[in-house]
Design an enzyme around this catalytic site. Structure first.
Site, short mmCIF file in Angstrom:
data_model
loop_
_atom_site.label_atom_id
_atom_site.label_comp_id
_atom_site.label_asym_id
_atom_site.label_seq_id
_atom_site.Cartn_x
_atom_site.Cartn_y
_atom_site.Cartn_z
N GLU A 30 -54.26 -39.55 -30.49
CA GLU A 30 -53.25 -38.51 -29.98
C GLU A 30 -53.32 -38.37 -28.42
O GLU A 30 -51.99 -38.48 -27.96
CB GLU A 30 -53.86 -37.17 -30.48
CG GLU A 30 -53.63 -36.83 -31.95
CD GLU A 30 -52.16 -36.88 -32.27
OE1 GLU A 30 -51.32 -36.92 -31.52
OE2 GLU A 30 -51.82 -37.15 -33.59
N TYR A 76 -50.51 -28.84 -28.47
CA TYR A 76 -50.05 -29.95 -29.24
C TYR A 76 -51.28 -30.90 -30.06
O TYR A 76 -51.50 -30.98 -31.15
CB TYR A 76 -49.13 -30.91 -29.06
CG TYR A 76 -49.04 -32.15 -29.65
CD1 TYR A 76 -48.47 -32.15 -30.92
CD2 TYR A 76 -49.60 -33.52 -29.20
CE1 TYR A 76 -48.36 -33.32 -31.95
CE2 TYR A 76 -49.50 -34.48 -30.30
CZ TYR A 76 -48.79 -34.30 -31.38
OH TYR A 76 -48.96 -35.45 -32.42
N ASP A 123 -44.17 -31.61 -31.74
CA ASP A 123 -44.18 -32.46 -30.78
C ASP A 123 -42.79 -32.90 -30.45
O ASP A 123 -41.75 -32.12 -31.03
CB ASP A 123 -44.95 -33.99 -31.22
CG ASP A 123 -44.16 -35.07 -32.20
OD1 ASP A 123 -43.39 -34.19 -32.89
OD2 ASP A 123 -44.50 -36.07 -32.19
N CYS A 148 -34.66 -40.42 -37.16
CA CYS A 148 -34.24 -39.05 -36.39
C CYS A 148 -34.21 -39.23 -34.91
O CYS A 148 -34.93 -38.41 -34.40
CB CYS A 148 -34.41 -37.78 -36.76
SG CYS A 148 -33.15 -36.48 -36.47
N CYS A 196 -28.79 -42.21 -39.27
CA CYS A 196 -28.53 -41.12 -40.09
C CYS A 196 -28.39 -41.70 -41.64
O CYS A 196 -28.54 -41.19 -42.72
CB CYS A 196 -27.39 -40.49 -39.58
SG CYS A 196 -27.60 -39.75 -38.34
N CYS A 226 -31.50 -41.58 -43.68
CA CYS A 226 -32.01 -40.44 -43.62
C CYS A 226 -32.23 -39.70 -45.10
O CYS A 226 -31.32 -39.52 -45.90
CB CYS A 226 -31.41 -39.18 -42.63
SG CYS A 226 -32.21 -37.79 -42.50
N CYS A 271 -28.42 -32.01 -43.67
CA CYS A 271 -28.59 -31.92 -42.30
C CYS A 271 -27.44 -30.86 -41.65
O CYS A 271 -26.22 -31.33 -41.87
CB CYS A 271 -28.55 -33.10 -41.61
SG CYS A 271 -28.69 -33.17 -40.02
#
Length: 315
Positions: A44, A127, A145, A200, A207, A210, A216
């Site tokens: 991270e 985060y 995030d 995305c 798209c 997706c 959406c």
């Protein structure tokens, strides 16, 4: 009132579709394979502002060399910075070093398993604390995030991009969308993050691939343009570029580098072990105030030290 996405899609349906997509399509990343909490914390920190393709080899070498916080805490700062290599923003390495020392001192060498104690570690923000609590310990935490913010903005709100900086409303939305079940919430956090990272995306969203295209809100609104133009961080000619070049010289050197070498290309030929990196620094043709500013900044940040012999990595 429960949060819904246009056109009136219950969160439970989004959870099912996006989580299923993730389970079938998630990238095979090493920190997702029965990884230690320490390994997840390291990943991270490294992944902040650095793409996976650059992080993965360094992360693997790091964990092989320092498999536990105590191993890392005992390492000299200079070796830490050398191992960090060219991941960028090397202060992250020093903050991780300080966090490891605190884990050893205050937590008996074990990464704490809850958000408040994680947040108290040096260099760990909201985060990172939430992500480690979720992905290492299965805690139900709100992980937000850049990727997650972008998916939420498009899928639920109908905007092309989230606000330039995280807002309280975005955090509330993320919390409202979080599944109640601990295990499902962890899966959801990872799944939405992955969706934002590979489908995305900010500039060229895929798209057509997706899993929630039909749900959406951004698509339903006709894909309106962003209300602002994101500004990328410049590199060429900046102080950051000069700092990076100096750090590369110091990482390559086995002894202090006299300030004259940072200016004199001919003198650099006397030091074969750092000649390549010195050459790169000289090719920048930086002006004196900028180089002096970069050197002073590195010293102030604890990334370099200046002695009578010259500049070197911290002891």
């Amino acid at each position: 009132m429960p949060v819904t996405a246009s056109p009136n899609v219950p969160p439970a349906e989004l959870h099912k579709v996006i989580n299923s997509w993730f389970q079938e399509n998630a990238r095979d990343l090493p920190w997702r394979r029965n990884c230690s909490a320490w390994g997840i914390l390291v990943s991270e920190i490294m992944l902040q502002q650095t793409p996976v393709v650059r992080v993965q080899p360094v992360w693997e070498q790091w964990l092989a060399r320092w498999p536990a916080p105590a191993d890392f805490a005992a390492a000299p700062a200079a070796e830490v910075l050398r191992a960090w290599g060219k991941l960028g923003y090397p202060r992250r390495a020093l903050r991780l070093h300080a966090a490891a020392a605190e884990i050893v001192e205050k937590h008996r060498g074990t990464v704490p398993d809850n958000y408040p104690e994680l947040l108290a570690l040096p260099g760990v923000g909201t985060y990172t604390a939430a992500a480690v609590a979720a992905f290492a310990f299965g805690r139900r935490t709100t992980v937000v995030d850049t990727n997650i913010r972008r998916v939420h903005a498009r899928l639920v709100i109908g905007q092309a991009l989230p606000a330039p900086a995280l807002t309280a409303a975005e955090t509330t939305l993320a919390t409202d969308l979080l599944p109640e079940d601990d295990a499902e919430s962890v899966l959801w956090n990872a799944a939405v993050m992955e969706l934002g990272a590979v489908i995305c995306t900010a500039r060229s969203p895929k798209c057509g691939q997706c899993p929630v295209l039909e749900q959406c809100a951004w698509i339903a609104a006709g894909q309106p343009e962003p209300t602002y133009i994101p500004k990328g961080q410049p590199w060429a000619g900046t102080d950051r570029q000069v700092r990076g070049a100096v750090m590369a010289v110091l990482r390559a050197a086995s002894s202090p580098i006299h300030a004259d070498l940072l200016w004199d290309a001919e003198a650099a030929k006397l030091h074969a072990e750092v000649a390549t990196e010195l050459g790169k620094l000289h090719k920048l043709n930086t002006h004196a105030p900028q180089l002096e500013r970069a050197l002073a900044g590195l010293v102030v940040d604890g990334l370099a030290q200046l002695t009578d012999a010259g500049y070197h990595l911290p002891n």
